[in-house]
Design an enzyme around this catalytic site. Sequence first.
Site, short mmCIF file in Angstrom:
data_model
loop_
_atom_site.label_atom_id
_atom_site.label_comp_id
_atom_site.label_asym_id
_atom_site.label_seq_id
_atom_site.Cartn_x
_atom_site.Cartn_y
_atom_site.Cartn_z
N LYS A 115 0.60 -1.19 0.23
CA LYS A 115 0.09 -0.06 0.01
C LYS A 115 0.76 1.37 -0.05
O LYS A 115 0.51 2.10 -0.29
CB LYS A 115 -0.95 -0.06 1.04
CG LYS A 115 -2.23 -0.67 1.00
CD LYS A 115 -3.11 -0.63 2.20
CE LYS A 115 -4.54 -1.28 1.93
NZ LYS A 115 -5.43 -1.24 3.15
N ASP B 28 -10.17 3.51 1.60
CA ASP B 28 -10.35 3.05 3.05
C ASP B 28 -10.92 4.11 3.90
O ASP B 28 -11.91 3.77 4.83
CB ASP B 28 -8.87 2.59 3.61
CG ASP B 28 -8.51 1.21 3.29
OD1 ASP B 28 -9.50 0.30 2.77
OD2 ASP B 28 -7.27 0.97 3.26
P1 NDP Z 1 -0.80 -2.24 11.47
O1 NDP Z 1 -0.12 -3.24 11.63
O2 NDP Z 1 -0.17 -1.11 10.44
O3 NDP Z 1 -0.87 -1.50 12.94
C1 NDP Z 1 -1.59 -2.33 13.92
C2 NDP Z 1 -1.57 -1.42 15.19
O4 NDP Z 1 -2.17 -2.21 16.21
C3 NDP Z 1 -0.33 -0.81 15.73
O5 NDP Z 1 -0.53 0.57 16.16
C4 NDP Z 1 -0.11 -1.78 16.94
O6 NDP Z 1 0.82 -1.20 17.64
C5 NDP Z 1 -1.32 -1.68 17.19
N1 NDP Z 1 -1.64 -3.08 18.20
C6 NDP Z 1 -1.32 -4.24 17.97
N2 NDP Z 1 -1.64 -5.27 18.80
C7 NDP Z 1 -1.99 -4.18 19.96
C8 NDP Z 1 -2.21 -4.62 21.34
N3 NDP Z 1 -2.47 -5.76 21.83
N4 NDP Z 1 -2.67 -3.36 22.16
C9 NDP Z 1 -2.61 -2.11 21.65
N5 NDP Z 1 -2.15 -2.08 20.45
C10 NDP Z 1 -2.12 -3.24 19.92
O7 NDP Z 1 -2.20 -2.62 11.08
P2 NDP Z 1 -3.38 -1.79 10.25
O8 NDP Z 1 -3.58 -0.57 10.73
O9 NDP Z 1 -2.93 -1.93 8.68
O10 NDP Z 1 -4.59 -2.74 10.52
C11 NDP Z 1 -5.20 -2.72 11.88
C12 NDP Z 1 -6.23 -3.59 11.60
O11 NDP Z 1 -7.48 -3.17 10.95
C13 NDP Z 1 -5.99 -5.00 11.10
O12 NDP Z 1 -6.08 -6.01 11.78
C14 NDP Z 1 -7.12 -5.23 9.78
O13 NDP Z 1 -7.92 -6.33 10.36
C15 NDP Z 1 -8.07 -3.68 10.12
N6 NDP Z 1 -8.36 -3.25 8.89
C16 NDP Z 1 -9.65 -3.40 8.43
C17 NDP Z 1 -9.85 -2.73 7.31
C18 NDP Z 1 -11.34 -2.90 6.70
O14 NDP Z 1 -11.69 -2.39 5.53
N7 NDP Z 1 -12.33 -3.02 7.65
C19 NDP Z 1 -9.00 -1.94 6.45
C20 NDP Z 1 -7.55 -2.10 6.93
C21 NDP Z 1 -7.25 -2.77 8.26
P3 NDP Z 1 2.37 -1.50 17.78
O15 NDP Z 1 2.89 -0.79 16.58
O16 NDP Z 1 3.04 -0.93 19.15
O17 NDP Z 1 2.54 -2.99 17.50
#
Ligand code: NDP
Length: 280
Positions: free
Chosen positions: A66, A102
């Site tokens: 992306k 998105d």
């Molecule tokens: P990224 O990997 O870019 O970011 C994930 C985020 O979640 C980071 O900020 C990470 O923190 C945080 N995180 C993970 N585990 C924990 C936890 N246990 N406690 C607190 N924070 C946590 O993923 P994306 O942002 O791309 O996607 C996030 C979710 O959104 C995905 O799981 C996906 O399923 C969903 N999504 C849905 C879409 C839709 O169309 N409905 C579109 C895009 C995404 P850290 O950096 O500290 O690890």
Amino acid sequence: MSALYAVMGWPIAHSRSPAMHNAALRELSIPGCYVPWAVPPARLGQAVEAAAALGCGGFNVTLPHKAAVMAFLDEVDAPARAIGAVNTVIRDGSRWLGINTDAAGLSASLREAGVTLDGTRVVLVGAGGAARAAVVGLALAGAEAIAVAARRSDQARALCAELAPVCGKTRVSAIEFGTQLVQAQRSAGLFIQATSATLGQTPPGFVETLALGELPAGAAVCDLVYKPRITAVLERAAQLGLRPVDGLGMLLHQGALAFERWTARPAPLALMRRALTGEG
Ligand code: NDP
């Protein structure tokens, strides 16, 4: 002539986008197809060139391409540049234009669920790519303020510093879990779960850190994660009598917006939703 659309990802076999878009093409009697292309990161540039050579009318881009795809496009629109990610590419004459559906897809999904966005205060948890798209989308939809919390607070601060300049009148600020989150929840009309924590099994204690019980009556709670469809956060929201909104709507509407840009036809939403959920 038959139209060709695609989604590029690595891996890509899990994607529900082909089912959703092919159902829509069939429904509208548009001759053509939407195919999944497994593109290794090192070959992304070649894949974009090949798409042009094959007469592809547009394509989606998913993980891990992306951000990287922007280097191979002729133009990227301002919201996608701010988010730092393109999920939809449109053929414009001989040029490739990158956009991000998105962000608008989330707003469309929330509006469809009856959530008012204009003038609303939002609390959002997460600082990854989905959080960035959500912040820009909600700001464009007129949210009054967006308070962002992340487990690494430097990530939340960086996100706010980068995105505030493109969020117009919407106040975008980083907050800490704990007292600041509790306070922000008390005046919020919408809570967005934008981390990947609720994907599959939610870690013990995660839901409790969100202080959902502090939200006013009538507030909406949206989890961007759609596997499972009813996440632990949405379950808690329902128990509290809040308004749960699942992440499938965002997935549907980002696809519908892409489809409409490619075909200039209204997307058959109900049919696309059934294709996504596998019901029909
Ligand atoms: P990224 O990997 O870019 O970011 C994930 C985020 O979640 C980071 O900020 C990470 O923190 C945080 N995180 C993970 N585990 C924990 C936890 N246990 N406690 C607190 N924070 C946590 O993923 P994306 O942002 O791309 O996607 C996030 C979710 O959104 C995905 O799981 C996906 O399923 C969903 N999504 C849905 C879409 C839709 O169309 N409905 C579109 C895009 C995404 P850290 O950096 O500290 O690890």
